[in-house]
Design a protein around this motif. Structure first.
Motif, short mmCIF file in Angstrom:
data_model
loop_
_atom_site.label_atom_id
_atom_site.label_comp_id
_atom_site.label_asym_id
_atom_site.label_seq_id
_atom_site.Cartn_x
_atom_site.Cartn_y
_atom_site.Cartn_z
N UNK A 143 0.87 -1.11 0.04
CA UNK A 143 -0.05 0.14 0.03
C UNK A 143 0.79 1.35 -0.15
N UNK A 144 1.89 1.36 0.61
CA UNK A 144 2.65 2.60 1.12
C UNK A 144 3.83 2.56 -0.25
N UNK A 145 4.01 1.38 -0.91
CA UNK A 145 4.82 1.41 -2.03
C UNK A 145 4.46 2.57 -2.94
N UNK A 146 3.39 2.44 -3.58
CA UNK A 146 2.65 3.18 -4.54
C UNK A 146 2.85 4.72 -4.15
N UNK A 147 2.62 5.00 -2.92
CA UNK A 147 2.49 6.50 -2.49
C UNK A 147 4.02 6.89 -2.50
N UNK A 148 4.84 6.12 -2.08
CA UNK A 148 6.39 6.59 -1.83
C UNK A 148 6.89 6.77 -3.44
N UNK A 149 6.39 5.71 -4.05
CA UNK A 149 6.98 5.75 -5.52
C UNK A 149 6.53 7.10 -6.50
N UNK A 150 5.37 7.49 -5.91
CA UNK A 150 4.68 8.89 -6.61
C UNK A 150 5.56 10.09 -5.88
N UNK A 151 5.82 9.82 -4.63
CA UNK A 151 6.52 10.76 -3.91
C UNK A 151 7.75 11.27 -4.53
N UNK A 152 8.60 10.07 -4.79
CA UNK A 152 10.03 10.05 -5.26
C UNK A 152 9.81 10.55 -6.87
N UNK A 153 8.91 10.12 -7.37
CA UNK A 153 8.90 10.94 -8.78
C UNK A 153 8.64 12.38 -8.79
N UNK A 154 7.93 12.88 -7.70
CA UNK A 154 7.63 14.35 -7.74
C UNK A 154 9.06 14.83 -7.25
N UNK A 155 9.82 14.17 -6.56
CA UNK A 155 11.06 14.68 -6.03
C UNK A 155 12.06 14.81 -7.13
N UNK A 156 11.80 13.89 -8.06
CA UNK A 156 12.64 13.92 -9.31
C UNK A 156 12.62 15.14 -10.10
N UNK A 157 11.00 15.32 -10.41
CA UNK A 157 10.65 16.56 -11.02
C UNK A 157 10.98 17.87 -10.33
N UNK A 158 10.87 17.94 -9.16
CA UNK A 158 11.27 19.09 -8.33
C UNK A 158 12.81 19.50 -8.62
N UNK A 159 13.64 18.53 -8.46
CA UNK A 159 15.02 18.48 -8.54
C UNK A 159 15.42 18.98 -10.19
#
Length: 143
Positions: free
Chosen positions: A98-114
């Motif tokens: 359940x958390x993996x999907x949220x974590x991956x989406x969060x990490x994708x957003x971090x990539x976009x932010x950087x």
């Protein structure tokens, strides 16, 4: 490292499904207890605490919190300024499904932010809900 401060909650934020209190230390710096986050995403607390001790980049500290009721609590906290970097380093294959999907989406957003910061000169937070670590542009992907 042990720091003493009164439990002063600024507000609570949603961090990958966990409601977490943001605390303020004696220097006025916001600190985030990691235990509720680690529990919410299904990681082992002891392993993550050891990882945080080994990696000084995150500034984690075992902090004694003195509440107004006179209780003394010990919390491992990271500065709010380093919370996102810590979460970016968590391997989604080690967290609950359940958390993996949220974590991956969060990490994708971090990539976009950087990427936006380094290549466009700035990054804009377009969240619909303040204090939520999950970006609005990725919210629709989960539906």
């Amino acid at each position: 490292m042990s720091v003493h401060f009164l439990l002063q909650e600024i507000h609570k934020v949603n961090v990958l499904g966990a409601s977490v209190a943001i605390l303020v230390d004696n220097d006025g710096q916001p600190q985030v207890p990691i235990h509720p986050i680690i529990d919410a995403i299904g990681l082992g607390y002891n392993a993550e605490y050891e990882r945080l001790k080994r990696d000084r980049r995150f500034g984690a500290a075992r902090i004694e919190v003195h509440t107004k009721q006179g209780e003394v609590l010990t919390e491992v906290c990271v500065p709010l300024t380093k919370l996102h970097a810590f979460l970016f380093t968590v391997d989604p294959t080690y967290v609950s499904a359940e958390a993996a999907a949220r974590l991956e989406l969060f990490q994708l957003e971090c990539v976009d932010v950087l990427n936006d910061y380094w290549n466009k000169g700035m990054a804009i937070n377009e969240r619909l809900e303040r204090g939520n670590t999950e970006g609005s542009k990725y919210r629709d992907v989960r539906k």
